[in-house]
Write a protein that holds these residues in place. Sequence first.
Motif, mmCIF file in Angstrom:
data_model
loop_
_atom_site.group_PDB
_atom_site.id
_atom_site.type_symbol
_atom_site.label_atom_id
_atom_site.label_comp_id
_atom_site.label_asym_id
_atom_site.label_seq_id
_atom_site.Cartn_x
_atom_site.Cartn_y
_atom_site.Cartn_z
ATOM 1 N N ILE A 347 12.039 -3.000 5.882
ATOM 2 C CA ILE A 347 10.938 -3.097 4.920
ATOM 3 C C ILE A 347 9.597 -2.998 5.631
ATOM 4 C CG2 ILE A 347 9.822 -4.595 3.228
ATOM 5 C CD1 ILE A 347 12.550 -5.677 2.478
ATOM 6 N N ALA A 348 9.491 -3.669 6.783
ATOM 7 C CA ALA A 348 8.233 -3.663 7.531
ATOM 8 C C ALA A 348 7.867 -2.269 8.008
ATOM 9 C CB ALA A 348 8.324 -4.607 8.729
ATOM 10 N N THR A 349 8.845 -1.394 8.252
ATOM 11 C CA THR A 349 8.557 -0.053 8.765
ATOM 12 C C THR A 349 7.682 0.748 7.816
ATOM 13 O OG1 THR A 349 10.608 0.796 7.788
ATOM 14 C CG2 THR A 349 10.704 0.083 10.081
ATOM 15 N N SER A 350 7.802 0.494 6.523
ATOM 16 C CA SER A 350 6.978 1.214 5.545
ATOM 17 C C SER A 350 5.817 0.372 5.046
ATOM 18 C CB SER A 350 7.843 1.664 4.358
ATOM 19 O OG SER A 350 8.772 2.667 4.741
ATOM 20 N N VAL A 351 6.043 -0.931 4.871
ATOM 21 C CA VAL A 351 5.005 -1.790 4.289
ATOM 22 C C VAL A 351 3.806 -1.921 5.225
ATOM 23 C CG1 VAL A 351 4.468 -4.142 3.571
ATOM 24 C CG2 VAL A 351 6.590 -3.069 2.818
ATOM 25 N N ILE A 352 4.055 -2.131 6.522
ATOM 26 C CA ILE A 352 2.942 -2.387 7.449
ATOM 27 C C ILE A 352 1.987 -1.190 7.546
ATOM 28 C CG2 ILE A 352 2.348 -2.801 9.874
ATOM 29 C CD1 ILE A 352 4.766 -4.624 10.059
ATOM 30 N N PRO A 353 2.459 0.028 7.894
ATOM 31 C CA PRO A 353 1.498 1.128 8.045
ATOM 32 C C PRO A 353 0.837 1.542 6.730
ATOM 33 C CG PRO A 353 3.739 1.957 8.229
ATOM 34 C CD PRO A 353 3.832 0.460 8.227
ATOM 35 N N LEU A 354 1.578 1.480 5.616
ATOM 36 C CA LEU A 354 0.980 1.854 4.332
ATOM 37 C C LEU A 354 -0.048 0.812 3.882
ATOM 38 C CD1 LEU A 354 3.966 3.309 2.285
ATOM 39 C CD2 LEU A 354 2.228 4.510 3.610
ATOM 40 N N THR A 355 0.224 -0.448 4.162
ATOM 41 C CA THR A 355 -0.747 -1.491 3.824
ATOM 42 C C THR A 355 -2.016 -1.327 4.650
ATOM 43 O OG1 THR A 355 1.034 -3.039 3.252
ATOM 44 C CG2 THR A 355 -1.127 -3.973 3.707
ATOM 45 N N ILE A 356 -1.860 -1.006 5.933
ATOM 46 C CA ILE A 356 -3.035 -0.784 6.783
ATOM 47 C C ILE A 356 -3.848 0.402 6.266
ATOM 48 C CG2 ILE A 356 -3.781 -0.090 9.091
ATOM 49 C CD1 ILE A 356 -1.412 -1.679 10.204
ATOM 50 N N ALA A 357 -3.157 1.514 5.944
ATOM 51 C CA ALA A 357 -3.866 2.699 5.446
ATOM 52 C C ALA A 357 -4.578 2.396 4.129
ATOM 53 C CB ALA A 357 -2.884 3.854 5.268
ATOM 54 N N LEU A 358 -3.907 1.653 3.245
ATOM 55 C CA LEU A 358 -4.532 1.300 1.973
ATOM 56 C C LEU A 358 -5.721 0.364 2.195
ATOM 57 C CD1 LEU A 358 -4.533 1.414 -1.113
ATOM 58 C CD2 LEU A 358 -2.883 -0.471 -1.110
ATOM 59 N N GLY A 359 -5.566 -0.595 3.106
ATOM 60 C CA GLY A 359 -6.665 -1.508 3.407
ATOM 61 C C GLY A 359 -7.878 -0.788 3.975
ATOM 62 N N VAL A 360 -7.641 0.164 4.879
ATOM 63 C CA VAL A 360 -8.745 0.952 5.435
ATOM 64 C C VAL A 360 -9.423 1.765 4.342
ATOM 65 C CG1 VAL A 360 -9.320 2.846 7.013
ATOM 66 C CG2 VAL A 360 -7.773 1.032 7.756
ATOM 67 N N SER A 361 -8.634 2.337 3.437
ATOM 68 C CA SER A 361 -9.197 3.127 2.336
ATOM 69 C C SER A 361 -10.099 2.272 1.452
ATOM 70 C CB SER A 361 -8.072 3.737 1.494
ATOM 71 O OG SER A 361 -7.238 4.561 2.279
ATOM 72 N N ILE A 362 -9.628 1.076 1.109
ATOM 73 C CA ILE A 362 -10.426 0.185 0.260
ATOM 74 C C ILE A 362 -11.719 -0.217 0.967
ATOM 75 C CG2 ILE A 362 -10.467 -2.091 -0.828
ATOM 76 C CD1 ILE A 362 -7.447 -1.763 -1.320
ATOM 77 N N LEU A 363 -11.619 -0.525 2.266
ATOM 78 C CA LEU A 363 -12.812 -0.896 3.031
ATOM 79 C C LEU A 363 -13.826 0.245 3.055
ATOM 80 C CD1 LEU A 363 -14.360 -2.820 4.898
ATOM 81 C CD2 LEU A 363 -13.029 -1.885 6.818
ATOM 82 N N LEU A 364 -13.360 1.468 3.273
ATOM 83 C CA LEU A 364 -14.256 2.614 3.306
ATOM 84 C C LEU A 364 -14.898 2.858 1.945
ATOM 85 C CD1 LEU A 364 -12.161 5.092 5.495
ATOM 86 C CD2 LEU A 364 -14.163 3.772 6.188
ATOM 87 N N GLN A 365 -14.130 2.657 0.871
ATOM 88 C CA GLN A 365 -14.700 2.800 -0.472
ATOM 89 C C GLN A 365 -15.791 1.763 -0.720
ATOM 90 O OE1 GLN A 365 -14.207 4.966 -3.014
ATOM 91 N NE2 GLN A 365 -12.712 6.230 -1.928
ATOM 92 N N LEU A 366 -15.579 0.544 -0.246
ATOM 93 C CA LEU A 366 -16.582 -0.506 -0.415
ATOM 94 C C LEU A 366 -17.837 -0.198 0.403
ATOM 95 C CD1 LEU A 366 -14.301 -3.686 -0.307
ATOM 96 C CD2 LEU A 366 -15.392 -2.667 -2.314
ATOM 97 N N ILE A 367 -17.639 0.353 1.601
ATOM 98 C CA ILE A 367 -18.787 0.731 2.434
ATOM 99 C C ILE A 367 -19.570 1.853 1.755
ATOM 100 C CG2 ILE A 367 -19.465 1.782 4.629
ATOM 101 C CD1 ILE A 367 -17.088 0.334 5.909
#
Length: 379
Positions: A347-367
């Motif tokens: 589960i971690a193999t997909s959840v970790i990198p996709l969560t990081i990518a989604l988190g970076v996307s949200i941060l960039l949208q907020l910026i």
Amino acid sequence: MGILRKHTGIAARRVFATYLLAISFSMFVLLVIALAIDLAGNLDDVRAKADDTGVSTSSLLLPYMGYRAADIIARLLPMACLIGGLIAELLRRQRLEDVILDAAGASPSITLGALLAVGLVTGIAQTALEGSIRPHAVANQVKLGLGSYAERFKSGETAPVWFLDGNRAMQAKVYRADAPELRDVRLYEGLTESSLTSITHATRAIPVEGNQMWRLEGIVRWQIKDGYPQSPERLAQMDIAFPLTSAHVQYHGVLGFYLPYERLQELSSIAASHRSPDAETAIVRRYAAFFLPGIFALLGASLARVSQRGRVLAPFRLLMLGTMGYLSLVSVKVFWALGEFGEVGPIATSVIPLTIALGVSILLQLIASGYVVLRRSEA
């Protein structure tokens, strides 16, 4: 109804079409390049096989290209979404679409809603590719006998390999075929004791009905007492339980994401098997496939939004951000590889990198929207 009308109106449809066309064009370019590279190395083999079988080259080349295209699209669609999302957002900003929408009183949710719709479409496509289209295409390419998959996954006998089960070890040659079997089998029992308790040699072993049952044929068996082998016992056949299924033999050396879902379940049914992490990672990967392209389309668009200083494109910033996006995509495949070797949970193999990518996307949208302000430190 007003919210639905706003997110399905002309502006929303135009944004959706822009993103989808950019992703489609990016996928087309990547596919053409990948097919050209593949054909450069395999076209001579296609011609030789056509001459050997007495058929036209096109009758082999077209199906081969179709099978390769299915595999390539499954691999590169997330990359196309990342590139397409970035290109589409740059084009929209060049045309001042966001400025026009803001002036008309439209909220940023129209763009995000269009991206969500793009993620839905590409997610369905990626799920179909990962779940059924690519396994079917790879299997048919192997049957066609062309390309690297045909060489790596072809039917036939392998070199001797080892299978372990507690205090037992089995060495055998794996015969990969629709009717798989083990050949030249040697079964050693008593590994955890001071000396072996028995050695069994069989000409072959075939799966039989029952849970992980194998029938040994052409048997010579030595019982060992006090460290000394007794007189050999010869048997025509004998059934034993061993934690292997027919899928372990038929798909020996074939990574899980190439296999049909039913066979993955069979591989993952034996927790102690060395194939279990690979199979479980491939199963989770197929569920995560629905979210993968949409997240990277959002990441590409988010990178484009912060790649400008005001209305002026900053090339070096864009290059740096594009590299960050590519590394995010590579990290997904790195985690998948770690999962296949059992280093990271499935589960971690997909959840970790996709969560990081989604988190970076949200941060960039907020910026980009001004909700998060990054200030340079004063000298």
